[in-house]
Design a protein around this motif. Structure first.
Motif, PDB file in Angstrom:
ATOM      1  N   ALA A 147      15.592  16.105  18.392  1.00  9.19           N
ATOM      2  CA  ALA A 147      15.503  16.012  19.854  1.00  9.19           C
ATOM      3  C   ALA A 147      14.318  15.144  20.280  1.00  9.19           C
ATOM      4  CB  ALA A 147      15.380  17.410  20.473  1.00  9.19           C
ATOM      5  N   ILE A 148      13.193  15.292  19.577  1.00 12.19           N
ATOM      6  CA  ILE A 148      12.019  14.496  19.948  1.00 12.19           C
ATOM      7  C   ILE A 148      12.256  13.028  19.621  1.00 12.19           C
ATOM      8  CG2 ILE A 148       9.537  14.186  19.629  1.00 12.19           C
ATOM      9  CD1 ILE A 148       9.689  17.240  18.607  1.00 12.19           C
ATOM     10  N   ALA A 149      12.823  12.759  18.429  1.00 10.16           N
ATOM     11  CA  ALA A 149      13.079  11.379  18.038  1.00 10.16           C
ATOM     12  C   ALA A 149      14.013  10.698  19.033  1.00 10.16           C
ATOM     13  CB  ALA A 149      13.666  11.323  16.627  1.00 10.16           C
ATOM     14  N   ILE A 150      15.060  11.421  19.464  1.00 14.28           N
ATOM     15  CA  ILE A 150      16.051  10.832  20.384  1.00 14.28           C
ATOM     16  C   ILE A 150      15.438  10.595  21.771  1.00 14.28           C
ATOM     17  CG2 ILE A 150      17.310  12.686  21.600  1.00 14.28           C
ATOM     18  CD1 ILE A 150      19.866  11.646  20.310  1.00 14.28           C
ATOM     19  N   THR A 151      14.511  11.444  22.179  1.00 14.12           N
ATOM     20  CA  THR A 151      13.916  11.290  23.510  1.00 14.12           C
ATOM     21  C   THR A 151      12.793  10.261  23.500  1.00 14.12           C
ATOM     22  OG1 THR A 151      14.327  13.668  23.719  1.00 14.12           O
ATOM     23  CG2 THR A 151      13.179  12.624  25.535  1.00 14.12           C
ATOM     24  N   LEU A 152      12.103  10.120  22.340  1.00 16.52           N
ATOM     25  CA  LEU A 152      11.025   9.127  22.254  1.00 16.52           C
ATOM     26  C   LEU A 152      11.563   7.701  22.305  1.00 16.52           C
ATOM     27  CD1 LEU A 152       8.440  10.460  19.622  1.00 16.52           C
ATOM     28  CD2 LEU A 152       8.249  10.413  22.100  1.00 16.52           C
ATOM     29  N   LEU A 153      12.866   7.506  22.069  1.00 17.45           N
ATOM     30  CA  LEU A 153      13.452   6.155  22.136  1.00 17.45           C
ATOM     31  C   LEU A 153      13.087   5.475  23.444  1.00 17.45           C
ATOM     32  CD1 LEU A 153      17.058   6.835  20.751  1.00 17.45           C
ATOM     33  CD2 LEU A 153      15.207   5.622  19.576  1.00 17.45           C
TER      34      LEU A 153
END
Lengths: 229, 229, 229, 229
Positions: free
Chosen positions: B37-43
């Motif tokens: 979730a963090i990786a996808i939102t940090l995009l």
């Protein structure tokens, strides 16, 4: 007899339930929650702390803080909107007890516009003092909200209406309220978006927004009275 | 008799279950979800909002936004890919009811390439207008995907195939679909990576990607028809 | 009789269990997991994507990427270490079924050094080409690890040893392994830290690290053989 | 008879419980946890790693690190405060077993000031060497804490006192402790805020803070003795 047992028995009667079904639904909800939570918290990192040198006085720094007022306003607005979308998403999962590939993908389409909020919010704040550019930023922000609203409606439609067998029955009043709420939000944002192509006068647009939000509140109250009768 | 009870009884018969086993498996899933979730939102945070000055006009800002088109395209691509890897990871945990040190470490190897996505995506977007550099960025992006795919396959193999006793039996069709899906993705990305060392013509590479994705879709449909017979 | 029921009965016999006790322990674990997950994913955002202009060639960009090799190495190292600390924390919660204010605070002291990793990792990478500064960065990185290790040991001691009534009994072998693992890690990091004050020759220090990690692996294998007998 | 069963029976007697009620309360807690966890971890990303060039020596870099001392102090302070607010929030959910729209919104108002911490903390650190500006930064930081404290008190009042039917009964001692803790924190911060408008002498203010924190600790000890009698 509690409804819990009723539902459980009914499931076992109809079709065998996977031992980890509840856990998987939970996990889908938590993954979505994490994305919402990160997006809402990342709103703050686009507001840069004023640079302070030895020559700064409380007056100069105060001016720098006041310059950030549109950023804070945009943050509050986006916080309210994301919180609102999360509450709707949260409400839907009260009813969902299973999912299939299509509802899974519908949920991803809810998350996609949500992660854009830190960008569209910062863009809105950044352009707030340039009267020409703010219309462009407003359009992008409205588009972000239209897509979020529409995605949540689609998710509702997929999980509650189309695949009825995957959710607990929602009361008819709840269905009416949810649909009207979500579609009304979408339509209001859409109308404002269209108006920005007719007039670029920011003052007029602001008035239209205020009037439509107020009339929605009045409509809500009337609708609730009706449903209670 | 529901399958839930069956499985529970079977466990207690075979070996004593730790009182917090389910909770620990859940926690492993949630930790992984949080990283996804963090990786996808940090995009989104690598897409910088255009700087707006008093001289900016809607036209100049529009040009700045259009300049970001590759960034948005890369974000959409990575969102789709990470969501896809998450869905596969999510699907595996439908079956996993226990884990050992090796599957734990295999799960960490799934998370490692996932956290690289914000970097490889931003690098891909950054180099999009330099025809020479984009090949390098594409290779890195492909490598990131190859490692993600391979790590998920390894995790599946460790948790479902090698340590059978730690998961509920997966149907044979599910196994075939999962293996073919994951390995096929890996192989396609690998072939494209190899091709970038033969030709650096971006147009040819794009066509190869389009053809391979289309042929995969066709193969999927054929495979599904077969499995249903 | 499963251990689950045994434990449950035993609790009810000894003292009344709060209806939300399990949920509260879970929440503590998940809050900690979220902090670990965010810290591990934030490692990537300190690695800046190379700037690419129209004059960049694959060669110049490749050089820029190669310049990032220490950053990637530091990221891999920190990923491994944080994952390791998380696995230990995760392992402890297999046994914890209740908590008090003191263990709650001990858990916060575990999280505190974890959130420093993105900083100490980036500092380590940044100083990697300056032979004088890297010793300073190494000391900070070692200190971060010493505090993390010590905090996890303290948490273990508080939750498992001192407040026995708050956890399921841990097997004696597990206790020995956990204590030796955690304290040994702390001591090795401490010794290396002390050595940096004796010699600032980075090559010697690297050799000492390699030797100590290898000897730990050998000791682990010997210890496991012993415990199995 | 365990309290668990008692409560469960009582619920079924009074009104039918929604099959996913517990899950929904859990989800509200986890969403809040995620926001707290992200805010606490984002504190570190505002501390920029010192730039290191080939001319840097351990002395110059050490000076740069020492310059960050206020940033580290502010981080530790905010970590403690956010952890404290989280512990209170966590404690409340031990009692909450249901919620309505109003408590949901009260919870959002708890999260809103929490996401401001990375900003007010960084601003406090940034202005630490400018004696005039630090008063302004202190005021903002105090305001952030007053709002957080007040929001948690409001949430407590809504969920535990006003809507009694949504929570397990809290012991009277717990109520007194929670109220006095939360309101006292708010009032102390408020008094200090008022004092900053009377004197801008930072040294005097620091002494007042130290005295009020110490007197709170003494009061706490006295109160606990009383409640135990």
């Amino acid at each position: 007899m509690t409804p819990k047992l009723d539902t459980a028995q009914q499931h076992h009667a109809n079709h065998e339930k996977h031992p980890k079904q509840d856990f998987q639904v939970e996990r889908l909800a938590f993954f979505s929650d994490a994305v919402f939570a990160i997006a809402i918290t990342l709103l703050i990192i686009d507001i840069k702390v004023p640079k302070i040198t030895k020559d700064s006085t409380s007056e100069t720094v105060w001016v720098q803080l006041v310059d950030l007022r549109y950023s804070f306003f945009a943050l509050l607005l986006s916080f309210t909107l994301i919180a609102n979308y999360w509450i709707r998403h949260h409400f839907l999962f009260k009813h969902i007890h299973n999912y299939n590939r299509k509802t899974l993908i519908a949920d991803m389409f809810v998350l996609l516009p949500i992660i854009f909020f830190p960008f569209t919010t910062a863009f809105f704040a950044e352009s707030s003092e340039n009267k020409q550019v703010i219309i462009l930023a407003l359009r992008l922000f409205l588009l972000n909200n239209i897509l979020s609203s529409l995605a949540i409606y689609t998710f509702y439609w997929m999980a509650i209406i189309k695949h009825k067998e995957m959710s607990f029955e929602m009361a008819i009043q709840e269905k009416i309220t949810f649909t009207s709420d979500t579609l009304f939000t979408t339509i209001i944002f859409l109308i404002i978006l269209l108006i920005t192509f007719i007039t670029e006068n920011f003052q007029i647009i602001t008035w239209i927004i205020i009037i439509s939000v107020t009339s929605k509140k009045i409509m809500d109250t009337l609708l609730k009275k009706r449903l209670k009768q």
